[in-house]
Structure formats: structure tokens, C-alpha cells
Motif scaffolding. Sequence first.
Motif, PDB file in Angstrom:
ATOM      1  N   LEU A 135      -6.050  30.061 -15.723  1.00  0.00           N
ATOM      2  CA  LEU A 135      -7.105  29.890 -14.627  1.00  0.00           C
ATOM      3  C   LEU A 135      -7.628  30.943 -14.140  1.00  0.00           C
ATOM      4  N   SER A 136      -7.695  32.283 -14.655  1.00  0.00           N
ATOM      5  CA  SER A 136      -8.131  33.207 -14.164  1.00  0.00           C
ATOM      6  C   SER A 136      -9.562  33.048 -13.792  1.00  0.00           C
ATOM      7  N   ARG A 137     -10.338  32.697 -15.106  1.00  0.00           N
ATOM      8  CA  ARG A 137     -11.947  32.531 -14.940  1.00  0.00           C
ATOM      9  C   ARG A 137     -12.166  31.517 -13.828  1.00  0.00           C
ATOM     10  N   ALA A 138     -11.431  30.576 -13.903  1.00  0.00           N
ATOM     11  CA  ALA A 138     -11.770  29.444 -13.103  1.00  0.00           C
ATOM     12  C   ALA A 138     -11.410  29.780 -11.470  1.00  0.00           C
ATOM     13  N   ALA A 139     -10.868  30.647 -11.252  1.00  0.00           N
ATOM     14  CA  ALA A 139     -10.151  31.245  -9.987  1.00  0.00           C
ATOM     15  C   ALA A 139     -11.456  32.026  -9.421  1.00  0.00           C
ATOM     16  N   ASP A 140     -12.122  32.618 -10.288  1.00  0.00           N
ATOM     17  CA  ASP A 140     -13.105  33.631  -9.764  1.00  0.00           C
ATOM     18  C   ASP A 140     -14.444  33.177  -9.858  1.00  0.00           C
ATOM     19  N   ALA A 141     -15.016  32.793  -8.409  1.00  0.00           N
ATOM     20  CA  ALA A 141     -16.244  32.276  -8.200  1.00  0.00           C
ATOM     21  C   ALA A 141     -17.547  32.710  -8.923  1.00  0.00           C
ATOM     22  N   ARG A 142     -17.318  33.929  -9.182  1.00  0.00           N
ATOM     23  CA  ARG A 142     -18.429  34.704  -9.837  1.00  0.00           C
ATOM     24  C   ARG A 142     -18.740  34.172 -11.273  1.00  0.00           C
ATOM     25  N   GLY A 155       0.912  -1.435   0.057  1.00  0.00           N
ATOM     26  CA  GLY A 155      -0.003  -0.072  -0.064  1.00  0.00           C
ATOM     27  C   GLY A 155       1.033   1.487  -0.152  1.00  0.00           C
ATOM     28  N   PHE A 156       0.264   2.319  -0.549  1.00  0.00           N
ATOM     29  CA  PHE A 156       1.239   3.369  -0.663  1.00  0.00           C
ATOM     30  C   PHE A 156       0.028   4.699  -0.739  1.00  0.00           C
ATOM     31  N   VAL A 157       0.615   5.918  -0.515  1.00  0.00           N
ATOM     32  CA  VAL A 157      -0.184   7.055  -0.600  1.00  0.00           C
ATOM     33  C   VAL A 157       0.576   8.023  -1.388  1.00  0.00           C
ATOM     34  N   VAL A 158      -0.169   8.876  -2.408  1.00  0.00           N
ATOM     35  CA  VAL A 158       0.441   9.834  -3.226  1.00  0.00           C
ATOM     36  C   VAL A 158      -0.279  11.124  -2.899  1.00  0.00           C
ATOM     37  N   ARG A 159       0.620  11.933  -2.342  1.00  0.00           N
ATOM     38  CA  ARG A 159       0.264  13.508  -2.085  1.00  0.00           C
ATOM     39  C   ARG A 159       1.135  14.226  -2.848  1.00  0.00           C
ATOM     40  N   ALA A 160       0.066  15.537  -3.051  1.00  0.00           N
ATOM     41  CA  ALA A 160       0.842  16.538  -3.905  1.00  0.00           C
ATOM     42  C   ALA A 160       0.195  17.931  -3.529  1.00  0.00           C
ATOM     43  N   ASP A 161       0.901  18.938  -3.781  1.00  0.00           N
ATOM     44  CA  ASP A 161       0.484  20.149  -3.426  1.00  0.00           C
ATOM     45  C   ASP A 161       0.910  20.904  -4.923  1.00  0.00           C
ATOM     46  N   HIS A 162       0.066  22.164  -4.960  1.00  0.00           N
ATOM     47  CA  HIS A 162       0.447  22.865  -5.996  1.00  0.00           C
ATOM     48  C   HIS A 162       0.024  24.366  -5.835  1.00  0.00           C
ATOM     49  N   GLY A 163       0.648  25.125  -6.587  1.00  0.00           N
ATOM     50  CA  GLY A 163       0.288  26.762  -6.496  1.00  0.00           C
ATOM     51  C   GLY A 163      -0.202  27.100  -7.827  1.00  0.00           C
ATOM     52  N   LEU A 164      -0.731  26.440  -8.394  1.00  0.00           N
ATOM     53  CA  LEU A 164      -1.134  26.932  -9.738  1.00  0.00           C
ATOM     54  C   LEU A 164      -2.094  28.219  -9.781  1.00  0.00           C
ATOM     55  N   LEU A 165      -2.973  28.645  -8.808  1.00  0.00           N
ATOM     56  CA  LEU A 165      -3.712  29.771  -8.669  1.00  0.00           C
ATOM     57  C   LEU A 165      -2.952  30.980  -8.308  1.00  0.00           C
ATOM     58  N   GLN A 166      -1.738  30.661  -7.894  1.00  0.00           N
ATOM     59  CA  GLN A 166      -0.587  31.882  -7.684  1.00  0.00           C
ATOM     60  C   GLN A 166      -0.460  32.477  -8.887  1.00  0.00           C
ATOM     61  N   LEU A 167      -0.209  31.641  -9.819  1.00  0.00           N
ATOM     62  CA  LEU A 167      -0.205  32.223 -11.473  1.00  0.00           C
ATOM     63  C   LEU A 167      -1.132  31.744 -12.199  1.00  0.00           C
ATOM     64  N   ASP A 168      -2.414  32.099 -11.565  1.00  0.00           N
ATOM     65  CA  ASP A 168      -3.502  31.705 -12.611  1.00  0.00           C
ATOM     66  C   ASP A 168      -3.635  32.229 -14.144  1.00  0.00           C
ATOM     67  N   ALA A 169      -3.210  33.422 -14.390  1.00  0.00           N
ATOM     68  CA  ALA A 169      -3.028  33.896 -15.809  1.00  0.00           C
ATOM     69  C   ALA A 169      -2.211  33.007 -16.489  1.00  0.00           C
ATOM     70  N   LEU A 170      -0.988  32.720 -16.032  1.00  0.00           N
ATOM     71  CA  LEU A 170      -0.177  31.777 -16.707  1.00  0.00           C
ATOM     72  C   LEU A 170      -0.574  30.430 -17.289  1.00  0.00           C
ATOM     73  N   PHE A 171      -1.538  30.045 -16.400  1.00  0.00           N
ATOM     74  CA  PHE A 171      -2.064  28.590 -16.821  1.00  0.00           C
ATOM     75  C   PHE A 171      -3.450  28.787 -17.160  1.00  0.00           C
TER      76      PHE A 171
END
Length: 87
Positions: free
Chosen positions: A74-81, A56-72
Motif C-alpha cells: 500500500l505504499s503508493r496508495a498511502a502517498d496522495a501524490r 438490528g446490529f452494527v459491525v465496526r472495525a479498525d485496522h492499521g494497514l497503513l502502519q505496515l504499508d510496504a507489507l501490504f
Amino acid sequence: MAPGRVLHADVGVLDRALPVTTGAQLPYGHAGPGAVAERQLSVAPAPIRLDVTTPGFVVRADHGLLQLDALFGLSRAADARECGTWR
């Protein structure tokens, strides 16, 4: 074998930095990092079978994609409105 060595070999194969060995070419016994090949007798003829077991094993990951949302893009996805309720 240490898990890090197995993972290193796996990534090397996926990256094509290490050669791939087909099952028919594996030696019996220790066949590589984390792999053991063995021959077992059967009471009836059967197709060749590969059994793979892993601990058995566990895979964990963290990301900071929303810190550079325009680059990826994700600007619209980051805006809940724009997308309704953001969870």
C-alpha cells in the motif's frame, strides 16, 4: 442465548470446525444457537420457504494497514501524490 455463543457457532461452521446441518435435518423447536425451526400451515400449496430474521446490529472495525504499508503493498496508495486526492 448470548450473542457471543451464536457468533462462536457461526464462525465454527464457517471454519468447518463444526458440522453443517441442512434445513431438512433441523428438528422443530430450538434447532441450534439462535435458530428456531417451526412448521406453519398454509391455505394453498406453496414451495418450501425459509424466512430469516435478525435483530438490528452494527459491525465496526479498525485496522492499521497503513502502519505496515510496504507489507501490504500500500505504499503508493498511502502517498496522495501518486493517487491524486487521498480522502
